[in-house]
Design a protein around this motif. Structure first.
Motif, mmCIF file in Angstrom:
data_model
loop_
_atom_site.group_PDB
_atom_site.id
_atom_site.type_symbol
_atom_site.label_atom_id
_atom_site.label_comp_id
_atom_site.label_asym_id
_atom_site.label_seq_id
_atom_site.Cartn_x
_atom_site.Cartn_y
_atom_site.Cartn_z
ATOM 1 N N THR A 56 0.833 -1.204 0.000
ATOM 2 C CA THR A 56 0.000 0.000 0.000
ATOM 3 C C THR A 56 0.864 1.251 0.000
ATOM 4 O O THR A 56 0.590 2.217 -0.730
ATOM 5 N N GLY A 57 1.930 1.246 0.780
ATOM 6 C CA GLY A 57 2.839 2.385 0.785
ATOM 7 C C GLY A 57 3.499 2.600 -0.566
ATOM 8 O O GLY A 57 3.632 3.744 -1.036
ATOM 9 N N ARG B 94 1.004 4.168 -2.956
ATOM 10 C CA ARG B 94 0.745 5.593 -2.703
ATOM 11 C C ARG B 94 1.870 6.478 -3.205
ATOM 12 O O ARG B 94 1.654 7.642 -3.558
ATOM 13 N N SER B 95 3.082 5.935 -3.233
ATOM 14 C CA SER B 95 4.223 6.732 -3.708
ATOM 15 C C SER B 95 4.468 6.581 -5.197
ATOM 16 O O SER B 95 5.339 7.249 -5.755
ATOM 17 N N SER C 85 -7.283 -0.396 -0.312
ATOM 18 C CA SER C 85 -6.468 0.225 0.735
ATOM 19 C C SER C 85 -5.834 1.514 0.241
ATOM 20 O O SER C 85 -5.423 2.358 1.048
ATOM 21 N N THR C 86 -5.770 1.674 -1.074
ATOM 22 C CA THR C 86 -5.382 2.937 -1.695
ATOM 23 C C THR C 86 -5.843 2.907 -3.144
ATOM 24 O O THR C 86 -5.979 1.836 -3.747
ATOM 25 N N GLY C 87 -6.097 4.076 -3.694
ATOM 26 C CA GLY C 87 -6.534 4.164 -5.093
ATOM 27 C C GLY C 87 -7.985 3.772 -5.265
ATOM 28 O O GLY C 87 -8.802 3.866 -4.356
ATOM 29 N N PRO D 261 -5.087 5.915 -10.583
ATOM 30 C CA PRO D 261 -4.077 5.728 -9.531
ATOM 31 C C PRO D 261 -3.685 4.267 -9.346
ATOM 32 O O PRO D 261 -4.463 3.349 -9.635
ATOM 33 N N THR E 44 -3.577 1.084 -7.461
ATOM 34 C CA THR E 44 -4.657 0.632 -6.594
ATOM 35 C C THR E 44 -4.314 -0.726 -5.993
ATOM 36 O O THR E 44 -3.867 -1.629 -6.705
#
Length: 463
Positions: A298-299, A302-303, A333-335, A347, A349
Protein backbone atom coordinates in the motif's frame (compact mmCIF):
# COMPACT_ATOMS: atom_id res chain seq x y z
CA UNK A 1 2.62 -7.57 -25.77
CA UNK A 2 -0.97 -8.90 -24.97
CA UNK A 3 -4.37 -8.62 -23.32
CA UNK A 4 -6.36 -5.50 -23.99
CA UNK A 5 -3.33 -4.38 -26.02
CA UNK A 6 -5.44 -5.53 -28.92
CA UNK A 7 -5.14 -4.41 -32.50
CA UNK A 8 -7.94 -6.44 -33.98
CA UNK A 9 -10.90 -6.49 -31.63
CA UNK A 10 -13.63 -8.26 -33.60
CA UNK A 11 -16.29 -5.80 -32.44
CA UNK A 12 -16.52 -2.38 -30.90
CA UNK A 13 -14.47 -0.14 -33.20
CA UNK A 14 -16.29 2.15 -35.62
CA UNK A 15 -15.08 2.11 -39.21
CA UNK A 16 -13.99 5.60 -40.25
CA UNK A 17 -11.87 7.20 -42.94
CA UNK A 18 -9.25 8.31 -40.44
CA UNK A 19 -8.03 7.35 -37.00
CA UNK A 20 -7.87 10.23 -34.52
CA UNK A 21 -5.48 9.90 -31.60
CA UNK A 22 -5.90 11.82 -28.33
CA UNK A 23 -2.96 12.30 -25.96
CA UNK A 24 -3.90 10.26 -22.85
CA UNK A 25 -1.87 12.56 -20.60
CA UNK A 26 -3.32 15.91 -21.68
CA UNK A 27 -6.49 15.13 -23.60
CA UNK A 28 -5.16 17.13 -26.55
CA UNK A 29 -5.17 15.99 -30.17
CA UNK A 30 -2.10 14.11 -31.43
CA UNK A 31 -3.23 13.81 -35.04
CA UNK A 32 -5.14 11.72 -37.53
CA UNK A 33 -3.99 9.02 -39.90
CA UNK A 34 -5.80 7.56 -42.93
CA UNK A 35 -7.40 4.13 -42.66
CA UNK A 36 -6.61 1.61 -45.40
CA UNK A 37 -9.76 0.92 -47.37
CA UNK A 38 -10.89 -2.67 -46.87
CA UNK A 39 -11.37 -2.85 -50.63
CA UNK A 40 -7.56 -2.46 -50.93
CA UNK A 41 -6.82 -5.61 -48.95
CA UNK A 42 -7.06 -7.92 -51.98
CA UNK A 43 -4.71 -5.70 -53.96
CA UNK A 44 -2.19 -5.37 -51.13
CA UNK A 45 -2.06 -9.13 -50.63
CA UNK A 46 -1.73 -9.78 -54.37
CA UNK A 47 1.23 -7.39 -54.54
CA UNK A 48 2.83 -9.09 -51.53
CA UNK A 49 2.35 -12.50 -53.17
CA UNK A 50 4.09 -11.37 -56.36
CA UNK A 51 7.00 -9.88 -54.42
CA UNK A 52 7.44 -12.93 -52.22
CA UNK A 53 8.99 -15.33 -54.72
CA UNK A 54 11.81 -12.93 -55.57
CA UNK A 55 12.38 -12.04 -51.90
CA UNK A 56 12.59 -15.75 -51.03
CA UNK A 57 15.28 -16.16 -53.71
CA UNK A 58 17.32 -13.28 -52.29
CA UNK A 59 20.39 -14.64 -50.48
CA UNK A 60 19.81 -14.90 -46.75
CA UNK A 61 22.87 -12.72 -46.09
CA UNK A 62 21.32 -9.89 -48.13
CA UNK A 63 18.03 -10.17 -46.26
CA UNK A 64 20.00 -10.05 -43.00
CA UNK A 65 21.93 -6.98 -44.16
CA UNK A 66 18.65 -5.16 -44.76
CA UNK A 67 17.59 -5.86 -41.18
CA UNK A 68 20.87 -4.53 -39.83
CA UNK A 69 20.42 -1.34 -41.83
CA UNK A 70 16.87 -1.04 -40.55
CA UNK A 71 18.07 -1.46 -36.96
CA UNK A 72 20.54 1.37 -37.46
CA UNK A 73 17.83 3.65 -38.80
CA UNK A 74 15.61 2.77 -35.88
CA UNK A 75 18.32 3.72 -33.40
CA UNK A 76 18.98 6.98 -35.23
CA UNK A 77 15.32 8.01 -34.84
CA UNK A 78 14.80 6.53 -31.37
CA UNK A 79 14.11 9.84 -29.58
CA UNK A 80 11.53 10.84 -32.17
CA UNK A 81 9.78 7.48 -32.07
CA UNK A 82 9.72 7.39 -28.26
CA UNK A 83 8.18 10.87 -28.13
CA UNK A 84 5.57 9.84 -30.69
CA UNK A 85 4.70 6.68 -28.78
CA UNK A 86 4.40 8.65 -25.53
CA UNK A 87 1.95 11.08 -27.11
CA UNK A 88 -0.16 8.22 -28.48
CA UNK A 89 -0.11 5.71 -25.62
CA UNK A 90 1.14 7.57 -22.53
CA UNK A 91 4.10 5.28 -22.05
CA UNK A 92 6.92 7.33 -20.50
CA UNK A 93 9.51 8.35 -23.04
CA UNK A 94 12.43 6.70 -21.23
CA UNK A 95 10.57 3.37 -21.09
CA UNK A 96 9.61 3.74 -24.74
CA UNK A 97 13.25 4.33 -25.65
CA UNK A 98 14.15 1.05 -23.93
CA UNK A 99 11.55 -0.72 -26.08
CA UNK A 100 12.98 0.84 -29.22
CA UNK A 101 16.49 -0.25 -28.27
CA UNK A 102 15.14 -3.75 -27.66
CA UNK A 103 13.44 -3.68 -31.07
CA UNK A 104 16.66 -2.71 -32.84
CA UNK A 105 18.55 -5.43 -30.98
CA UNK A 106 15.90 -7.96 -32.00
CA UNK A 107 16.29 -7.03 -35.67
CA UNK A 108 20.03 -7.56 -35.31
CA UNK A 109 19.46 -10.86 -33.53
CA UNK A 110 17.39 -12.18 -36.42
CA UNK A 111 19.93 -10.81 -38.88
CA UNK A 112 22.44 -13.12 -37.20
CA UNK A 113 20.14 -16.11 -36.83
CA UNK A 114 18.43 -15.99 -40.22
CA UNK A 115 21.36 -17.01 -42.44
CA UNK A 116 22.22 -19.97 -40.17
CA UNK A 117 18.66 -21.23 -39.86
CA UNK A 118 19.05 -24.57 -41.56
CA UNK A 119 17.56 -28.00 -41.99
CA UNK A 120 19.37 -31.32 -41.70
CA UNK A 121 20.30 -34.39 -43.65
CA UNK A 122 18.75 -37.80 -43.00
CA UNK A 123 20.48 -41.15 -43.08
CA UNK A 124 18.95 -43.48 -45.61
CA UNK A 125 20.06 -45.49 -48.62
CA UNK A 126 23.77 -45.00 -49.31
CA UNK A 127 23.00 -44.28 -52.95
CA UNK A 128 20.57 -41.44 -52.23
CA UNK A 129 20.45 -38.17 -50.34
CA UNK A 130 17.62 -37.16 -48.02
CA UNK A 131 17.24 -33.62 -46.72
CA UNK A 132 14.91 -31.66 -44.48
CA UNK A 133 14.93 -28.05 -45.66
CA UNK A 134 13.16 -24.90 -44.46
CA UNK A 135 11.15 -22.68 -46.80
CA UNK A 136 9.34 -19.41 -46.07
CA UNK A 137 5.63 -19.74 -45.51
CA UNK A 138 4.86 -16.96 -48.00
CA UNK A 139 2.70 -13.97 -47.08
CA UNK A 140 2.51 -13.06 -43.39
CA UNK A 141 0.05 -10.76 -41.62
CA UNK A 142 1.48 -9.17 -38.45
CA UNK A 143 -1.07 -7.60 -36.08
CA UNK A 144 0.76 -5.84 -33.27
CA UNK A 145 -0.13 -4.07 -29.98
CA UNK A 146 0.05 -0.54 -28.64
CA UNK A 147 1.59 -1.18 -25.24
CA UNK A 148 5.09 -2.01 -26.59
CA UNK A 149 4.60 -1.19 -30.26
CA UNK A 150 8.18 -1.19 -31.50
CA UNK A 151 9.79 -4.11 -29.65
CA UNK A 152 6.96 -6.55 -30.37
CA UNK A 153 6.67 -5.48 -34.00
CA UNK A 154 10.40 -5.83 -34.61
CA UNK A 155 10.33 -9.40 -33.36
CA UNK A 156 7.57 -10.53 -35.69
CA UNK A 157 8.72 -8.45 -38.65
CA UNK A 158 12.38 -9.37 -38.28
CA UNK A 159 11.75 -13.12 -38.10
CA UNK A 160 9.29 -13.07 -40.98
CA UNK A 161 11.45 -10.96 -43.29
CA UNK A 162 14.79 -12.66 -42.71
CA UNK A 163 13.28 -16.05 -43.58
CA UNK A 164 11.99 -14.83 -46.95
CA UNK A 165 8.37 -13.94 -46.24
CA UNK A 166 6.63 -10.78 -47.34
CA UNK A 167 4.60 -8.99 -44.66
CA UNK A 168 1.45 -6.95 -44.30
CA UNK A 169 1.95 -5.08 -41.03
CA UNK A 170 -1.01 -3.60 -39.17
CA UNK A 171 0.00 -1.64 -36.08
CA UNK A 172 -2.56 -0.98 -33.40
CA UNK A 173 -5.12 1.70 -34.12
CA UNK A 174 -4.10 3.12 -30.73
CA UNK A 175 -0.51 3.70 -31.94
CA UNK A 176 -0.87 4.25 -35.70
CA UNK A 177 1.66 7.07 -36.04
CA UNK A 178 4.32 5.04 -34.25
CA UNK A 179 3.54 2.05 -36.48
CA UNK A 180 3.59 4.17 -39.62
CA UNK A 181 7.05 5.53 -38.84
CA UNK A 182 8.44 2.10 -37.97
CA UNK A 183 6.97 0.61 -41.15
CA UNK A 184 8.42 3.42 -43.23
CA UNK A 185 11.93 3.06 -41.77
CA UNK A 186 12.02 -0.67 -42.47
CA UNK A 187 10.28 -0.59 -45.86
CA UNK A 188 12.84 1.94 -47.11
CA UNK A 189 15.65 -0.64 -46.80
CA UNK A 190 13.65 -3.44 -48.48
CA UNK A 191 12.53 -4.10 -52.05
CA UNK A 192 9.11 -2.79 -53.05
CA UNK A 193 6.11 -4.54 -51.47
CA UNK A 194 8.20 -6.80 -49.22
CA UNK A 195 6.80 -4.89 -46.21
CA UNK A 196 3.54 -2.96 -46.45
CA UNK A 197 1.96 -1.06 -43.57
CA UNK A 198 -1.82 -1.27 -43.36
CA UNK A 199 -3.73 1.08 -41.04
CA UNK A 200 -7.13 0.52 -39.54
CA UNK A 201 -9.34 -0.80 -36.80
CA UNK A 202 -10.71 -4.25 -36.09
CA UNK A 203 -12.57 -4.39 -39.40
CA UNK A 204 -9.33 -4.04 -41.36
CA UNK A 205 -7.58 -6.58 -39.13
CA UNK A 206 -10.45 -9.02 -39.59
CA UNK A 207 -10.32 -8.61 -43.37
CA UNK A 208 -6.61 -9.41 -43.37
CA UNK A 209 -7.01 -12.41 -41.07
CA UNK A 210 -9.86 -13.89 -43.08
CA UNK A 211 -8.21 -13.57 -46.50
CA UNK A 212 -7.81 -16.84 -48.39
CA UNK A 213 -4.32 -16.01 -49.68
CA UNK A 214 -2.53 -15.50 -46.34
CA UNK A 215 -0.06 -18.12 -45.13
CA UNK A 216 0.53 -17.02 -41.54
CA UNK A 217 -1.18 -14.65 -39.10
CA UNK A 218 0.85 -13.44 -36.12
CA UNK A 219 -1.21 -11.60 -33.52
CA UNK A 220 -0.31 -10.04 -30.18
CA UNK A 221 -3.42 -8.71 -28.46
CA UNK A 222 -6.57 -9.71 -26.66
CA UNK A 223 -7.93 -13.21 -26.25
CA UNK A 224 -11.24 -12.21 -27.89
CA UNK A 225 -9.42 -11.00 -30.98
CA UNK A 226 -7.14 -14.03 -31.00
CA UNK A 227 -10.07 -16.42 -30.95
CA UNK A 228 -11.70 -14.56 -33.82
CA UNK A 229 -8.48 -14.84 -35.80
CA UNK A 230 -8.19 -18.55 -35.02
CA UNK A 231 -11.71 -19.12 -36.35
CA UNK A 232 -10.83 -17.31 -39.57
CA UNK A 233 -7.62 -19.28 -39.96
CA UNK A 234 -9.47 -22.56 -39.44
CA UNK A 235 -11.44 -21.73 -42.57
CA UNK A 236 -8.48 -20.56 -44.69
CA UNK A 237 -5.77 -22.93 -43.47
CA UNK A 238 -3.37 -20.15 -42.43
CA UNK A 239 -0.86 -20.92 -39.71
CA UNK A 240 -1.52 -18.87 -36.55
CA UNK A 241 0.76 -17.45 -33.84
CA UNK A 242 -1.12 -15.95 -30.91
CA UNK A 243 0.14 -14.20 -27.82
CA UNK A 244 -3.05 -13.12 -26.13
CA UNK A 245 -4.30 -12.11 -22.71
CA UNK A 246 -2.59 -13.07 -19.49
CA UNK A 247 -3.79 -13.22 -15.89
CA UNK A 248 -0.38 -13.65 -14.33
CA UNK A 249 -0.22 -14.88 -10.75
CA UNK A 250 2.28 -13.68 -8.13
CA UNK A 251 2.73 -16.19 -5.31
CA UNK A 252 4.53 -15.10 -2.12
CA UNK A 253 5.88 -17.74 0.31
CA UNK A 254 6.13 -17.29 4.08
CA UNK A 255 9.94 -17.27 4.14
CA UNK A 256 10.73 -14.11 2.14
CA UNK A 257 11.24 -10.50 3.23
CA UNK A 258 7.76 -8.94 2.99
CA UNK A 259 9.06 -5.48 2.07
CA UNK A 260 11.15 -6.88 -0.79
CA UNK A 261 8.17 -8.96 -1.92
CA UNK A 262 6.00 -5.83 -1.92
CA UNK A 263 8.58 -3.97 -4.03
CA UNK A 264 8.50 -6.79 -6.57
CA UNK A 265 4.69 -6.86 -6.56
CA UNK A 266 4.45 -3.09 -7.03
CA UNK A 267 6.88 -3.17 -9.94
CA UNK A 268 4.98 -6.01 -11.59
CA UNK A 269 1.54 -4.49 -11.08
CA UNK A 270 2.19 -0.77 -11.65
CA UNK A 271 5.01 -0.49 -14.25
CA UNK A 272 3.63 1.17 -17.39
CA UNK A 273 0.38 1.43 -15.40
CA UNK A 274 -0.01 -2.34 -15.56
CA UNK A 275 -0.18 -2.24 -19.35
CA UNK A 276 2.40 -4.99 -19.86
CA UNK A 277 1.65 -8.47 -21.17
CA UNK A 278 3.31 -10.14 -18.17
CA UNK A 279 2.13 -7.64 -15.56
CA UNK A 280 1.13 -8.97 -12.14
CA UNK A 281 -2.64 -9.50 -12.22
CA UNK A 282 -3.30 -11.67 -9.12
CA UNK A 283 -1.37 -11.80 -5.83
CA UNK A 284 -1.45 -14.75 -3.40
CA UNK A 285 0.43 -14.01 -0.18
CA UNK A 286 1.04 -16.40 2.74
CA UNK A 287 -0.87 -15.32 5.84
CA UNK A 288 2.31 -15.44 7.94
CA UNK A 289 3.64 -12.29 6.24
CA UNK A 290 0.40 -10.83 4.87
CA UNK A 291 0.18 -7.88 7.27
CA UNK A 292 3.64 -6.36 6.66
CA UNK A 293 3.41 -7.24 2.96
CA UNK A 294 0.11 -5.39 2.55
CA UNK A 295 1.36 -2.39 4.48
CA UNK A 296 4.47 -2.17 2.30
CA UNK A 297 2.51 -2.70 -0.94
CA UNK A 298 0.00 0.00 0.00
CA UNK A 299 2.84 2.39 0.78
CA UNK A 300 4.53 1.62 -2.52
CA UNK A 301 1.27 2.23 -4.40
CA UNK A 302 0.74 5.59 -2.70
CA UNK A 303 4.22 6.73 -3.71
CA UNK A 304 3.92 5.44 -7.28
CA UNK A 305 3.08 7.94 -10.02
CA UNK A 306 1.55 5.89 -12.81
CA UNK A 307 1.63 6.92 -16.44
CA UNK A 308 -1.82 7.49 -17.93
CA UNK A 309 -3.76 4.59 -19.34
CA UNK A 310 -3.90 4.49 -23.13
CA UNK A 311 -7.32 6.16 -23.34
CA UNK A 312 -10.48 6.82 -21.37
CA UNK A 313 -12.29 3.87 -22.86
CA UNK A 314 -9.65 1.54 -21.43
CA UNK A 315 -9.71 3.42 -18.11
CA UNK A 316 -13.42 2.70 -17.80
CA UNK A 317 -12.77 -1.02 -18.38
CA UNK A 318 -10.13 -1.04 -15.63
CA UNK A 319 -12.28 0.91 -13.19
CA UNK A 320 -15.29 -1.33 -13.86
CA UNK A 321 -13.35 -4.32 -12.49
CA UNK A 322 -12.28 -2.37 -9.41
CA UNK A 323 -15.80 -1.10 -8.83
CA UNK A 324 -17.25 -4.63 -9.09
CA UNK A 325 -14.65 -6.05 -6.70
CA UNK A 326 -15.43 -3.42 -4.05
CA UNK A 327 -19.15 -4.06 -4.47
CA UNK A 328 -18.45 -7.77 -3.89
CA UNK A 329 -16.58 -7.18 -0.64
CA UNK A 330 -13.01 -6.19 -1.55
CA UNK A 331 -11.48 -3.05 -0.03
CA UNK A 332 -9.26 -0.52 -1.75
CA UNK A 333 -6.47 0.22 0.73
CA UNK A 334 -5.38 2.94 -1.69
CA UNK A 335 -6.53 4.16 -5.09
CA UNK A 336 -9.65 2.87 -6.77
CA UNK A 337 -11.10 6.23 -7.82
CA UNK A 338 -11.13 8.03 -11.16
CA UNK A 339 -9.28 11.35 -10.77
CA UNK A 340 -10.56 14.67 -12.03
CA UNK A 341 -8.85 16.44 -14.87
CA UNK A 342 -7.91 15.77 -18.49
CA UNK A 343 -6.42 12.62 -19.91
CA UNK A 344 -6.81 8.99 -18.87
CA UNK A 345 -4.99 8.86 -15.53
CA UNK A 346 -5.75 6.18 -12.92
CA UNK A 347 -4.08 5.73 -9.53
CA UNK A 348 -2.07 2.73 -8.42
CA UNK A 349 -4.66 0.63 -6.59
CA UNK A 350 -4.36 -2.14 -3.99
CA UNK A 351 -7.40 -4.34 -3.36
CA UNK A 352 -7.55 -6.54 -0.26
CA UNK A 353 -10.07 -9.22 0.68
CA UNK A 354 -10.26 -10.53 -2.89
CA UNK A 355 -11.87 -13.89 -3.68
CA UNK A 356 -11.36 -16.21 -6.65
CA UNK A 357 -14.87 -15.47 -7.95
CA UNK A 358 -14.19 -11.77 -8.48
CA UNK A 359 -13.68 -10.67 -12.07
CA UNK A 360 -10.55 -8.78 -11.04
CA UNK A 361 -9.06 -12.18 -10.14
CA UNK A 362 -10.50 -14.12 -13.10
CA UNK A 363 -9.81 -11.73 -15.98
CA UNK A 364 -6.91 -9.62 -17.15
CA UNK A 365 -7.27 -6.05 -15.84
CA UNK A 366 -4.36 -4.48 -17.76
CA UNK A 367 -4.19 -1.52 -15.42
CA UNK A 368 -2.34 -0.41 -12.24
CA UNK A 369 -4.37 -2.67 -9.97
CA UNK A 370 -2.98 -5.17 -7.44
CA UNK A 371 -5.71 -7.54 -6.16
CA UNK A 372 -4.48 -9.49 -3.12
CA UNK A 373 -5.70 -12.77 -1.68
CA UNK A 374 -4.29 -14.03 1.64
CA UNK A 375 -3.81 -17.81 1.72
CA UNK A 376 -3.02 -20.13 4.67
CA UNK A 377 -0.34 -22.16 2.88
CA UNK A 378 2.04 -21.90 -0.05
CA UNK A 379 0.42 -24.98 -1.59
CA UNK A 380 -3.01 -23.37 -1.55
CA UNK A 381 -1.66 -20.22 -3.17
CA UNK A 382 -0.03 -22.35 -5.85
CA UNK A 383 -3.20 -24.37 -6.39
CA UNK A 384 -5.38 -21.26 -6.77
CA UNK A 385 -2.84 -19.65 -9.06
CA UNK A 386 -2.96 -22.73 -11.29
CA UNK A 387 -6.77 -22.66 -11.58
CA UNK A 388 -7.05 -20.16 -14.40
CA UNK A 389 -8.09 -20.06 -18.05
CA UNK A 390 -4.96 -18.14 -19.04
CA UNK A 391 -1.41 -19.44 -19.22
CA UNK A 392 1.07 -16.72 -20.11
CA UNK A 393 3.41 -16.31 -17.12
CA UNK A 394 3.68 -16.37 -13.32
CA UNK A 395 6.07 -15.21 -10.59
CA UNK A 396 6.94 -17.07 -7.38
CA UNK A 397 8.90 -15.61 -4.45
CA UNK A 398 10.36 -18.24 -2.12
CA UNK A 399 13.58 -19.12 -0.28
CA UNK A 400 12.82 -22.83 -0.56
CA UNK A 401 14.42 -24.69 -3.44
CA UNK A 402 11.84 -27.45 -3.00
CA UNK A 403 8.96 -25.00 -3.28
CA UNK A 404 10.56 -23.36 -6.32
CA UNK A 405 10.86 -26.73 -8.05
CA UNK A 406 7.27 -27.60 -7.19
CA UNK A 407 6.04 -24.25 -8.43
CA UNK A 408 7.57 -24.26 -11.90
CA UNK A 409 6.38 -27.81 -12.48
CA UNK A 410 2.81 -27.23 -11.31
CA UNK A 411 2.03 -23.83 -12.82
CA UNK A 412 0.46 -24.36 -16.29
CA UNK A 413 1.98 -21.28 -17.93
CA UNK A 414 4.59 -20.59 -20.59
CA UNK A 415 7.03 -18.70 -18.34
CA UNK A 416 7.69 -19.08 -14.60
CA UNK A 417 9.92 -16.51 -12.90
CA UNK A 418 11.41 -17.40 -9.52
CA UNK A 419 12.36 -14.46 -7.25
CA UNK A 420 12.28 -11.81 -10.00
CA UNK A 421 9.10 -10.34 -11.41
CA UNK A 422 10.79 -9.18 -14.61
CA UNK A 423 14.00 -10.21 -16.34
CA UNK A 424 15.39 -13.16 -18.21
CA UNK A 425 17.87 -13.90 -20.96
CA UNK A 426 17.10 -12.38 -24.37
CA UNK A 427 15.98 -14.94 -26.91
CA UNK A 428 13.94 -17.09 -24.57
CA UNK A 429 10.86 -18.61 -26.20
CA UNK A 430 7.88 -20.34 -24.62
CA UNK A 431 4.45 -21.59 -25.59
CA UNK A 432 1.57 -19.68 -23.98
CA UNK A 433 -1.22 -21.95 -22.78
CA UNK A 434 -5.01 -21.89 -22.80
CA UNK A 435 -6.63 -18.52 -23.46
CA UNK A 436 -3.18 -16.90 -23.68
CA UNK A 437 -2.48 -18.22 -27.18
CA UNK A 438 -0.27 -20.70 -29.00
CA UNK A 439 3.03 -20.98 -30.83
CA UNK A 440 6.48 -19.49 -30.28
CA UNK A 441 6.53 -15.71 -30.41
CA UNK A 442 10.20 -15.03 -29.66
CA UNK A 443 13.70 -16.42 -29.87
CA UNK A 444 15.29 -18.66 -32.49
CA UNK A 445 12.18 -20.85 -32.45
CA UNK A 446 10.19 -18.04 -34.05
CA UNK A 447 12.17 -18.69 -37.24
CA UNK A 448 10.75 -22.22 -37.22
CA UNK A 449 7.22 -20.80 -36.98
CA UNK A 450 7.86 -18.47 -39.92
CA UNK A 451 8.97 -21.34 -42.14
CA UNK A 452 7.79 -24.85 -43.04
CA UNK A 453 9.75 -28.01 -43.58
CA UNK A 454 10.11 -29.87 -46.84
CA UNK A 455 11.67 -33.33 -47.14
CA UNK A 456 13.71 -33.89 -50.31
CA UNK A 457 14.77 -37.35 -51.48
CA UNK A 458 17.46 -37.31 -54.18
CA UNK A 459 18.21 -40.61 -55.94
CA UNK A 460 19.84 -41.23 -59.34
CA UNK A 461 17.83 -43.05 -62.02
CA UNK A 462 18.72 -46.68 -62.77
CA UNK A 463 21.61 -47.11 -65.18
Amino acid sequence: MSGPSTVTEPIGYPVTDTIEIIDPATGGAVGTIPVTDIAEVDQRIAVARRAQSQWACTPAAERAAALRTGAGRLRARADEIAALAESETGRPRAEGAEGIAAGAATLEQYAELGPVHRGRSLQGDIGATDLMVWEPRGVVVALTPWNDPVAVSCGLLGAALVTGNTVLYKPSERAPHTGALLGELLADVLPDAVLQTVQGDGAVGAALAAHHDIDLIAHVGSTAAGRSIARSAAATGAHVLLENGGNDAFVVDADVDPEWAAEQAALGAFANSGQICVAVERIFVHEAIAEPFLAALTGAARSWTPAPLVDRRHREQVHAQVREAVADGARASTGGTVPDGPGAHYPATVLTGCTPAMRVMREETFGPVAPVRVVPTFDQGLAEAARDDYGLAATVLTSSMANAQTAWRRLPVGTVKINAVFGGTPGGAAHPRGASGSGYGYGPELLDEMTRTKVVHLQPPPR
